[in-house]
Write a protein that holds these residues in place. Sequence first.
Motif, PDB file in Angstrom:
ATOM      1  N   VAL A 173       4.789  43.096 -57.470  1.00  0.00           N
ATOM      2  CA  VAL A 173       3.756  43.569 -58.392  1.00  0.00           C
ATOM      3  C   VAL A 173       2.640  42.536 -58.508  1.00  0.00           C
ATOM      4  O   VAL A 173       1.454  42.866 -58.450  1.00  0.00           O
ATOM      5  N   THR A 174       3.015  41.268 -58.649  1.00  0.00           N
ATOM      6  CA  THR A 174       2.029  40.211 -58.904  1.00  0.00           C
ATOM      7  C   THR A 174       1.912  39.184 -57.779  1.00  0.00           C
ATOM      8  O   THR A 174       0.891  38.513 -57.666  1.00  0.00           O
ATOM      9  N   GLY A 175       2.968  39.026 -56.989  1.00  0.00           N
ATOM     10  CA  GLY A 175       2.968  37.995 -55.959  1.00  0.00           C
ATOM     11  C   GLY A 175       3.729  36.746 -56.349  1.00  0.00           C
ATOM     12  O   GLY A 175       3.908  35.834 -55.539  1.00  0.00           O
ATOM     13  N   SER A 176       4.195  36.662 -57.588  1.00  0.00           N
ATOM     14  CA  SER A 176       4.985  35.507 -58.011  1.00  0.00           C
ATOM     15  C   SER A 176       6.343  35.551 -57.308  1.00  0.00           C
ATOM     16  O   SER A 176       6.754  36.576 -56.769  1.00  0.00           O
ATOM     17  N   SER A 177       7.055  34.427 -57.330  1.00  0.00           N
ATOM     18  CA  SER A 177       8.318  34.367 -56.594  1.00  0.00           C
ATOM     19  C   SER A 177       9.233  33.315 -57.193  1.00  0.00           C
ATOM     20  O   SER A 177       8.823  32.524 -58.048  1.00  0.00           O
ATOM     21  N   GLN A 178      10.474  33.318 -56.721  1.00  0.00           N
ATOM     22  CA  GLN A 178      11.411  32.288 -57.126  1.00  0.00           C
ATOM     23  C   GLN A 178      12.464  32.107 -56.032  1.00  0.00           C
ATOM     24  O   GLN A 178      12.707  33.005 -55.232  1.00  0.00           O
ATOM     25  N   ARG A 179      13.040  30.923 -56.016  1.00  0.00           N
ATOM     26  CA  ARG A 179      14.078  30.615 -55.037  1.00  0.00           C
ATOM     27  C   ARG A 179      15.307  31.483 -55.305  1.00  0.00           C
ATOM     28  O   ARG A 179      15.750  31.614 -56.456  1.00  0.00           O
ATOM     29  N   SER A 180      15.821  32.099 -54.277  1.00  0.00           N
ATOM     30  CA  SER A 180      17.002  32.948 -54.446  1.00  0.00           C
ATOM     31  C   SER A 180      18.272  32.121 -54.298  1.00  0.00           C
ATOM     32  O   SER A 180      18.232  30.971 -53.859  1.00  0.00           O
ATOM     33  N   GLU A 181      19.406  32.721 -54.648  1.00  0.00           N
ATOM     34  CA  GLU A 181      20.682  32.009 -54.582  1.00  0.00           C
ATOM     35  C   GLU A 181      21.046  31.643 -53.146  1.00  0.00           C
ATOM     36  O   GLU A 181      21.786  30.681 -52.902  1.00  0.00           O
ATOM     37  N   SER A 182      20.520  32.420 -52.185  1.00  0.00           N
ATOM     38  CA  SER A 182      20.863  32.174 -50.785  1.00  0.00           C
ATOM     39  C   SER A 182      19.982  31.102 -50.148  1.00  0.00           C
ATOM     40  O   SER A 182      20.166  30.756 -48.981  1.00  0.00           O
ATOM     41  N   ALA A 183      19.032  30.553 -50.903  1.00  0.00           N
ATOM     42  CA  ALA A 183      18.108  29.564 -50.350  1.00  0.00           C
ATOM     43  C   ALA A 183      18.826  28.266 -50.026  1.00  0.00           C
ATOM     44  O   ALA A 183      19.774  27.874 -50.714  1.00  0.00           O
ATOM     45  N   PRO A 184      18.387  27.554 -48.995  1.00  0.00           N
ATOM     46  CA  PRO A 184      18.966  26.248 -48.662  1.00  0.00           C
ATOM     47  C   PRO A 184      18.772  25.264 -49.811  1.00  0.00           C
ATOM     48  O   PRO A 184      17.867  25.428 -50.631  1.00  0.00           O
ATOM     49  N   GLN A 185      19.590  24.260 -49.846  1.00  0.00           N
ATOM     50  CA  GLN A 185      19.485  23.257 -50.893  1.00  0.00           C
ATOM     51  C   GLN A 185      18.233  22.406 -50.684  1.00  0.00           C
ATOM     52  O   GLN A 185      17.712  22.274 -49.583  1.00  0.00           O
ATOM     53  N   GLU A 186      17.748  21.827 -51.796  1.00  0.00           N
ATOM     54  CA  GLU A 186      16.591  20.940 -51.723  1.00  0.00           C
ATOM     55  C   GLU A 186      16.907  19.742 -50.823  1.00  0.00           C
ATOM     56  O   GLU A 186      18.053  19.284 -50.761  1.00  0.00           O
ATOM     57  N   THR A 187      15.910  19.229 -50.123  1.00  0.00           N
ATOM     58  CA  THR A 187      16.083  18.042 -49.298  1.00  0.00           C
ATOM     59  C   THR A 187      16.388  16.843 -50.183  1.00  0.00           C
ATOM     60  O   THR A 187      15.717  16.619 -51.193  1.00  0.00           O
TER      61      THR A 187
END
Length: 353
Positions: free
Chosen positions: A260-274
């Motif tokens: 709807v707006t283009g905003s986003s968030q990291r999903s649970e399946s995302a790789p861990q932060e470096t």
Amino acid sequence: MKRISNYIAVLVMTALFLVGCAQSPAPIPDQVLAQTSAQMSDQTSAQTGESQSTAGVQANETELVGSTGPKQFKVSDIPAYSGEAYAAVNGNVPYFETSDFTTESFETYSDLDSLGRCGTAYANVGTDLMPTEKRGSIGKVKPSGWQTIKYDFVDGKYLYNRCHLIGFQLTAENANEKNLITGTRYMNVDGMLPFENMVADYVKETKNHVLYRVTPVFQGNNLIADGVLMEAESVEDAGDGILFCVFVYNVQPGVTIDYVTGSSQRSESAPQETAVPEAGSTAGKKAESSAESKNESKSSTETTYIFNTNTHKFHYPSCSSVSQMNESNKQSFTGSRDEAIAQGYEPCGRCKP
């Protein structure tokens, strides 16, 4: 005698009236009239070359409304996303009509709709449409839903690219707001680019034409498209060289997008932060400060880079990869690192610009 003549006259008039009724056409249903009007409008627009005002396909409608789009295409034809960047639609056969084919090059772009969204982009790609000058900056164009968002696990860091519906290498359209949508890095590089390269290579090698159409699919009033329908068929050899019809999904693995707006968030399946040194340590503070300073400097400083239009990587001019690059794929660009990435290019792994 006069009475008989009058009687005969009445019979003749009645007969003529009945014949006329028998030959009168039946009433045309409103739906057919609407379709006919739309077709006439399409023919007029095609002849005048005027762009259209429809924003691609609305996902809550059954078929495309725009005059340059595939009339037979329905949103229900799109396979559910299953983890691949794209999927074949309609048996991988485009929705072109026989009357669409020509050996004359052309390109048309739809007008933006009331929400600023792009519609169908349509071209018959020939060598005469391809770029003869260097590609400029597109950083000033803000497509519908545009946001500058970074994730450490996304190739090139930036979630969104300004995606050309018809690639620059095909029609030389660069900062054309009617040809740029907000698309994920994944859609741009893994989904659309292989097909654009395929068409570009074919046209350059054969000097033939490729009928090429890209239609963004929006859901309701969403500012971000669910994806794009890409169709292409080589003209002179009746599809022997190029033939595809695919839907490319506007997704990014590891990211949940609000279309709807283009905003986003990291999903649970995302790789861990470096992993980085602890912020509280002296080494951590120095490394963090140094990295931030270096990244900010590289991101904002105007520099001359060499684009490889085939691999979509950018290099320092002194990079050894530049000397190995095909001259036809080499393009000089002067701008910031962020601008290079925003144009769909990723930094070379060798010289690390």
